[in-house]
Design a protein around this motif. Structure first.
Motif, mmCIF file in Angstrom:
data_model
loop_
_atom_site.group_PDB
_atom_site.id
_atom_site.type_symbol
_atom_site.label_atom_id
_atom_site.label_comp_id
_atom_site.label_asym_id
_atom_site.label_seq_id
_atom_site.Cartn_x
_atom_site.Cartn_y
_atom_site.Cartn_z
ATOM 1 N N HIS A 1 1.437 -0.893 -0.049
ATOM 2 C CA HIS A 1 0.074 -0.088 -0.038
ATOM 3 C C HIS A 1 0.710 1.407 -0.428
ATOM 4 O O HIS A 1 0.529 2.096 -0.509
ATOM 5 C CB HIS A 1 -0.474 0.075 1.117
ATOM 6 C CG HIS A 1 0.052 0.320 2.316
ATOM 7 N ND1 HIS A 1 0.682 -0.850 3.160
ATOM 8 C CD2 HIS A 1 -0.332 1.380 3.362
ATOM 9 C CE1 HIS A 1 1.168 -0.206 4.153
ATOM 10 N NE2 HIS A 1 1.069 0.920 3.833
ATOM 11 N N ALA A 2 2.327 0.828 -0.181
ATOM 12 C CA ALA A 2 3.022 2.089 0.003
ATOM 13 C C ALA A 2 3.223 2.997 -0.918
ATOM 14 O O ALA A 2 2.647 2.977 -2.273
ATOM 15 C CB ALA A 2 4.396 1.682 0.185
ATOM 16 N N LEU A 3 2.709 4.516 -0.832
ATOM 17 C CA LEU A 3 3.132 5.101 -2.462
ATOM 18 C C LEU A 3 4.757 5.901 -2.119
ATOM 19 O O LEU A 3 5.110 6.169 -1.443
ATOM 20 C CB LEU A 3 2.139 6.748 -1.858
ATOM 21 C CG LEU A 3 1.045 6.285 -1.691
ATOM 22 C CD1 LEU A 3 0.274 7.306 -1.211
ATOM 23 C CD2 LEU A 3 0.066 5.884 -3.098
ATOM 24 N N SER A 4 4.737 6.308 -3.778
ATOM 25 C CA SER A 4 6.221 6.460 -3.969
ATOM 26 C C SER A 4 5.808 7.456 -4.412
ATOM 27 O O SER A 4 4.682 7.438 -5.399
ATOM 28 C CB SER A 4 6.884 5.802 -4.468
ATOM 29 O OG SER A 4 7.033 4.686 -6.109
#
Length: 476
Positions: free
Chosen positions: A471-474
């Motif tokens: 779910h991590a955003l970059s």
């Protein structure tokens, strides 16, 4: 049985008569050892609550020890006082045959364990409870679970379809109960991208739905959703959206489930096809109808993706149709709207018979709204604000009150939500015993969910991350 019929033809038969004559027949055909009676076995099943999980642990290359416990969810520990007579059937990788469902040995209710002998080397998997003829779950040692996951991914059809469903159902339920690591249970599900059996997929969906509820309102939901799509997409593409004349009933049922999940998870082709069919229906409602098997998914997706005009069109069709199955599908889909004010209108309408909705429809409306992305909080807040009014409106229909409470709280898994439920119980105490009891049941379920999340949530996130789902955003 002819002997029983003749002997009891002019007398009343009771349960023990049945067990006695079944014992005679079982001893005659050799399906039951001479020292065991059917009454001895059946009393452990008819006079006790629940059912067992058996634990299969390989002791050596050729033997396995089988023990039993009562199977339970939640904080309660397995009670050693509950034991059953359990028929044990099994097969192994080197001589897999799922036809012989007669008990190969018995686990006595009085014995600590039974030893299964004559097994192949340890690197060959074992499967117990052939074609699920016994009413119990099976838990294996970690190595055997790994072997089963590998076999399913390499060639799942080696294993009988009923036992594939059993393996999925047992693994995910055992993990939910804290008896198996979710690493092993989730590894079992990876083969589903190649599965084409409705029986196996139905077992999967019943269990994946719980995970969906637990992740639903968290940041990690996207990771779980993306994983679900990877196992669903291949079969969606294989089955297609529309039924074919040559399809079997099993294929039609499987397509209905797959389309429902694909659209719900946002599969673009499924969403677009649903919207297209709905627009065709809106353009010519007298001469065009959505195919029955995908109607509920189409209605829900189109209303969710649409605006006021789609919702109000479906509302009008809901009141016009005389077909019960269509009406039920439309009623559920009206709760799929993404605009909270439309859902609020629906809940308000359900509180007044002048709207055309019946009193008994109220619980169905709550469930429909609570099952939608934005409606879950709305339904809960509406229940909290109007519990007394809802209880009064339903009169003595306390079963409907219970269904409403269950539908609006089934995904609760935080301490804050648990506190809100406890506050609701204080109000329910003034409304009569049954509403209060329904809240108590919801509190127990929420406590189990809070504990489950504490113990398992991050294990599943780590498992998803290892497969590349995050779910991590970059930064773009």
């Amino acid at each position: 049985m002819e002997l029983l019929k003749c002997y009891r033809s002019y007398k009343n038969a009771d349960q023990d008569d049945l067990w006695r004559y079944m014992t005679v027949a079982a001893h005659q055909d050799g399906s039951l050892p001479k020292e065991i009676t059917v009454k001895t076995i059946m009393d452990t099943w008819t006079l006790q609550e629940g059912f067992p999980v058996i634990n299969v642990k390989r002791d050596s290359n050729t033997t396995a020890e089988v023990t039993q416990n009562r199977f339970l969810f939640g904080e309660e520990e397995n009670e050693s006082t509950y034991t059953w007579w359990i028929p044990i059937t099994f097969t192994t990788k080197n001589r897999h045959s799922f036809r012989h469902t007669r008990a190969q040995t018995w686990l006595s209710s009085h014995a600590d364990h039974v030893t299964v002998t004559g097994l192949p080397p340890h690197q060959n998997w074992i499967i117990v409870n052939l074609q699920m003829t016994g009413y119990y779950r099976v838990n294996y040692d970690d190595y055997n679970w790994s072997l089963l996951a590998y076999q399913l991914q390499q060639d799942h059809e080696v294993i009988h379809v009923t036992n594939r469903a059993q393996i999925i159902d047992d693994a995910l339920n055992l993990a939910r109960a804290g008896l198996l690591s979710y690493n092993f249970a989730m590894n079992i599900t990876r083969y589903l991208a190649s599965e084409r059996s409705y029986v196996a997929w139905k077992a999967a969906f019943l269990n994946l739905n719980f995970l969906h509820d637990m992740f639903w309102h968290t940041a990690s939901y996207v990771a779980l959703k993306d994983y679900f799509l990877t196992i669903i997409e291949p079969i969606y593409e294989s089955l297609g959206f529309e039924d074919k004349t040559e399809d079997s009933l099993q294929t039609q049922l499987l397509r209905m489930e797959i389309v429902h999940w694909a659209c719900h998870l946002g599969h673009s082709q499924c969403v677009n096809q649903s919207r297209h069919l709905f627009q065709q229906w809106m353009a010519d409602p007298e001469n065009f109808s959505v195919p029955s098997n995908v109607a509920e998914s189409v209605y829900c997706t189109a209303v969710n993706q649409g605006a006021q005009v789609e919702w109000e069109f479906l509302w009008s069709q809901f009141h016009r149709t005389g077909k019960a199955h269509r009406k039920q599908a439309m009623g559920k889909a009206l709760g799929c709207a993404s605009q909270t004010w439309l859902l609020a209108r629906y809940l308000e309408a359900a509180m007044h018979t002048q709207s055309g909705l019946r009193r008994q429809d109220l619980s169905h409306v709550f469930k429909a709204v609570a099952n939608s992305d934005v409606g879950s909080y709305l339904a809960w807040n509406f229940l909290r604000q109007h519990l007394k009014k809802i209880t009064s409106y339903l009169g003595g229909d306390f079963s409907s009150v219970a269904r409403i409470i269950e539908a609006t709280t089934k995904h609760f898994n935080t301490k804050q939500q648990l506190t809100q439920l406890e506050e609701l119980r204080e109000e329910a105490q003034s409304l009569g015993h049954l509403p209060e009891r329904s809240v108590d049941q919801a509190i127990d379920a929420a406590k189990n969910n809070v504990m489950w999340k504490k113990q398992n949530f991050y294990d599943i996130i780590r498992w998803l991350n290892q497969l590349g789902f995050s779910h991590a955003l970059s930064p773009s």
